[in-house]
Design a protein around this motif. Sequence first.
Motif, PDB file in Angstrom:
ATOM      1  N   THR A  92    -124.048 112.290  23.703  1.00 27.94           N
ATOM      2  CA  THR A  92    -124.117 111.549  24.965  1.00 27.94           C
ATOM      3  C   THR A  92    -124.490 112.474  26.117  1.00 27.94           C
ATOM      4  O   THR A  92    -125.666 112.605  26.444  1.00 27.94           O
ATOM      5  CB  THR A  92    -122.786 110.838  25.240  1.00 27.94           C
ATOM      6  N   THR A  93    -123.500 113.113  26.742  1.00 24.39           N
ATOM      7  CA  THR A  93    -123.783 113.884  27.941  1.00 24.39           C
ATOM      8  C   THR A  93    -123.641 115.377  27.681  1.00 24.39           C
ATOM      9  O   THR A  93    -123.093 115.806  26.668  1.00 24.39           O
ATOM     10  CB  THR A  93    -122.825 113.497  29.079  1.00 24.39           C
TER      11      THR A  93
ATOM     12  N   PHE B  17    -128.393 112.456  28.755  1.00 23.65           N
ATOM     13  CA  PHE B  17    -127.640 111.879  29.861  1.00 23.65           C
ATOM     14  C   PHE B  17    -126.930 112.970  30.652  1.00 23.65           C
ATOM     15  O   PHE B  17    -126.595 114.033  30.135  1.00 23.65           O
ATOM     16  CB  PHE B  17    -126.615 110.873  29.345  1.00 23.65           C
TER      17      PHE B  17
ATOM     18  N   GLU C 282    -123.765 113.128  33.034  1.00 23.95           N
ATOM     19  CA  GLU C 282    -122.364 113.518  33.154  1.00 23.95           C
ATOM     20  C   GLU C 282    -121.461 112.320  32.856  1.00 23.95           C
ATOM     21  O   GLU C 282    -121.835 111.171  33.053  1.00 23.95           O
ATOM     22  CB  GLU C 282    -122.073 114.044  34.557  1.00 23.95           C
ATOM     23  N   ASP C 283    -120.261 112.639  32.402  1.00 27.34           N
ATOM     24  CA  ASP C 283    -119.302 111.607  32.044  1.00 27.34           C
ATOM     25  C   ASP C 283    -117.982 111.899  32.747  1.00 27.34           C
ATOM     26  O   ASP C 283    -117.557 113.048  32.834  1.00 27.34           O
ATOM     27  CB  ASP C 283    -119.103 111.608  30.517  1.00 27.34           C
TER      28      ASP C 283
ATOM     29  N   TYR D 289    -123.843 107.140  32.989  1.00 29.36           N
ATOM     30  CA  TYR D 289    -123.645 108.594  32.981  1.00 29.36           C
ATOM     31  C   TYR D 289    -124.197 109.275  34.226  1.00 29.36           C
ATOM     32  O   TYR D 289    -124.552 110.447  34.195  1.00 29.36           O
ATOM     33  CB  TYR D 289    -124.280 109.184  31.720  1.00 29.36           C
TER      34      TYR D 289
END
Length: 426
Positions: free
Chosen positions: A345-346, A415, A417-418, A126
């Motif tokens: 997640t992000t 996290f 960035e995706d 990420y």
Amino acid sequence: MNFYNEYEPRTLLEDKDYQYRHRVEIRDGNGLYLGDVGDYSDLEWTISADAEDLEASQFSLRGTSRWAKTLMQANRRIILVHVLLYRGGDQVKTWTGRVDRSVRTLEGQQSTIKVELISEKGWLKYLQIWSAPFSAIWFQAPKIRIKAGPAIFIMKQFMIDNLLRLQSNANVFEKAELSLYHNNPSSWSTIQQHMYPLMVEPTRESEDTSPFSILTARMTTSSGLIGQVCKDHNLLPVVRFHVPGRDPEPKNAVMVRPGIIIDIVDKEKARARGTRPDIFQQISSVLTPFFRGMFGRVDVPPVMDTTNIEDLKDFYGRTEQDPWVIFRYSRKHWSKIETSAYAPTTTSSIAGGKSPEFLNKGIRLIVNTLIQSVLALIGIGFLGNLITGELDDILFAYQQANDPELRELLGEFAFFEDYSGQGTTA
């Protein structure tokens, strides 16, 4: 005076200096210590040398545990988990990661919670490598970034530039100067002010023993950038959570508060000592990529389109006359109930990869007109198209959506960035 009886059986496990024990720490999304899990069972943790392997681990506990409620809130908060291995009174190994999913299983009167973990290598997935990290995302020029030098040094340089992009409040010129900090020991003591919570442990270019490499990247993950290079040259990527006072201090950095450290270690002992490996090692290093290409994995295509809902319905069977079914969350109606909490997640998402065609055409028209007319004056007429090809897809090729409120809710260790598209790595 006491004498030792040589006929009396004696084992190492009877000596406390040789006994191993684990501690399982729980921390929140800002790295603050919440407590130890003392009633866990079936603890498993793994360590891998692959940059793209998130090192899945797990442990279980009873549904009546005081940690049950906290761990089943994994879908709404970041929960960091650290496993500390002690031998006697010394800390000999630490595994650091976070909750990826918590699963509560209720069967009869018994309930258990299985906690699935991923290691801090998730940061490599990420953290995206931009071609122009100190420019706005809508203006990525050049469209592909190229670096040459010792492998460890340039891989770290790619990540440092993008960590400064994400974490430092300095201006563009200061960031460009800070990005060279791992070649300047005088700045090592203050770099955590600009790279927090994630920091790269510095390696001076002159002290880097890894082979000379050339890397290109365009909007790709850090794990994708360094993965194959590490495999080819026996380099070990390490990502760990560091707590000052608890963990051994990094070799080349000063940590004044808890944070994440990224390092890449040269595991080729002969090379690291500055001596040349024998002829068999040299031959092996050359032939390994060749044989990997010959006998690489062949991916088997899926047998059906799992993204098409209608295909799935036909595969599993359906009847238009089926009545509605009411599901009740009750022990009276179910013999087994399973509830999963997936971790967020992000807090940032990147999409795109290609500029609008009218922009690319406009660039080609302007550049061809200006450059080719100049080149024609000196008798060169073939470079224009090469240059314009490099200038395509630099304007408005990517878009980014940030959610600062979600990041504030989850904490500093969410996290970054995706990017769901296909980047470029070579």
